[in-house]
Design a protein around this motif. Sequence first.
Motif, PDB file in Angstrom:
ATOM      1  N   THR A   3       0.842  -1.193   0.000  1.00 27.15           N
ATOM      2  CA  THR A   3       0.000   0.000   0.000  1.00 27.15           C
ATOM      3  C   THR A   3       0.876   1.241   0.000  1.00 27.15           C
ATOM      4  O   THR A   3       2.041   1.195   0.414  1.00 27.15           O
ATOM      5  CB  THR A   3      -0.935   0.035   1.224  1.00 27.15           C
ATOM      6  OG1 THR A   3      -0.136   0.085   2.405  1.00 27.15           O
ATOM      7  CG2 THR A   3      -1.855  -1.170   1.248  1.00 27.15           C
ATOM      8  N   ASP A  45     -12.089   0.192  -6.763  1.00 32.90           N
ATOM      9  CA  ASP A  45     -11.668   0.094  -5.365  1.00 32.90           C
ATOM     10  C   ASP A  45     -10.897   1.329  -4.921  1.00 32.90           C
ATOM     11  O   ASP A  45     -11.090   1.831  -3.804  1.00 32.90           O
ATOM     12  CB  ASP A  45     -10.822  -1.165  -5.156  1.00 32.90           C
ATOM     13  CG  ASP A  45     -11.617  -2.442  -5.342  1.00 32.90           C
ATOM     14  OD1 ASP A  45     -12.874  -2.394  -5.361  1.00 32.90           O
ATOM     15  OD2 ASP A  45     -10.985  -3.517  -5.492  1.00 32.90           O
ATOM     16  N   HIS A  49     -11.784   4.263  -1.979  1.00 29.28           N
ATOM     17  CA  HIS A  49     -10.888   4.778  -0.938  1.00 29.28           C
ATOM     18  C   HIS A  49     -10.907   6.311  -0.923  1.00 29.28           C
ATOM     19  O   HIS A  49     -10.925   6.920   0.146  1.00 29.28           O
ATOM     20  CB  HIS A  49      -9.459   4.278  -1.147  1.00 29.28           C
ATOM     21  CG  HIS A  49      -9.269   2.838  -0.822  1.00 29.28           C
ATOM     22  ND1 HIS A  49      -9.368   2.336   0.451  1.00 29.28           N
ATOM     23  CD2 HIS A  49      -8.987   1.786  -1.620  1.00 29.28           C
ATOM     24  CE1 HIS A  49      -9.159   1.027   0.436  1.00 29.28           C
ATOM     25  NE2 HIS A  49      -8.931   0.675  -0.825  1.00 29.28           N
ATOM     26  N   SER A  52     -14.146   7.422   0.604  1.00 26.20           N
ATOM     27  CA  SER A  52     -14.106   7.225   2.048  1.00 26.20           C
ATOM     28  C   SER A  52     -13.273   8.309   2.739  1.00 26.20           C
ATOM     29  O   SER A  52     -13.665   8.825   3.788  1.00 26.20           O
ATOM     30  CB  SER A  52     -13.542   5.839   2.351  1.00 26.20           C
ATOM     31  OG  SER A  52     -13.430   5.624   3.729  1.00 26.20           O
TER      32      SER A  52
END
Length: 62
Positions: A3, A45, A49, A52
Amino acid sequence: METVAIEFELTEQEALALAQFVKRLGWQEIRINAVDDDEAYCMRDAIAHVRSALYRQGFSPR
């Protein structure tokens, strides 16, 4: 999977506009800009993120 953290600053107007954009962005727009389904799912995806992160900062358009 590794990540990465991405940090940047937006004006409130930019943050709200980006929140509106990611809210309205649908599968069809994502898929048409991807080379294949796998990349499209990855894009979806990543967008989730971003959505969010904007929500956590108080930018959650209805």
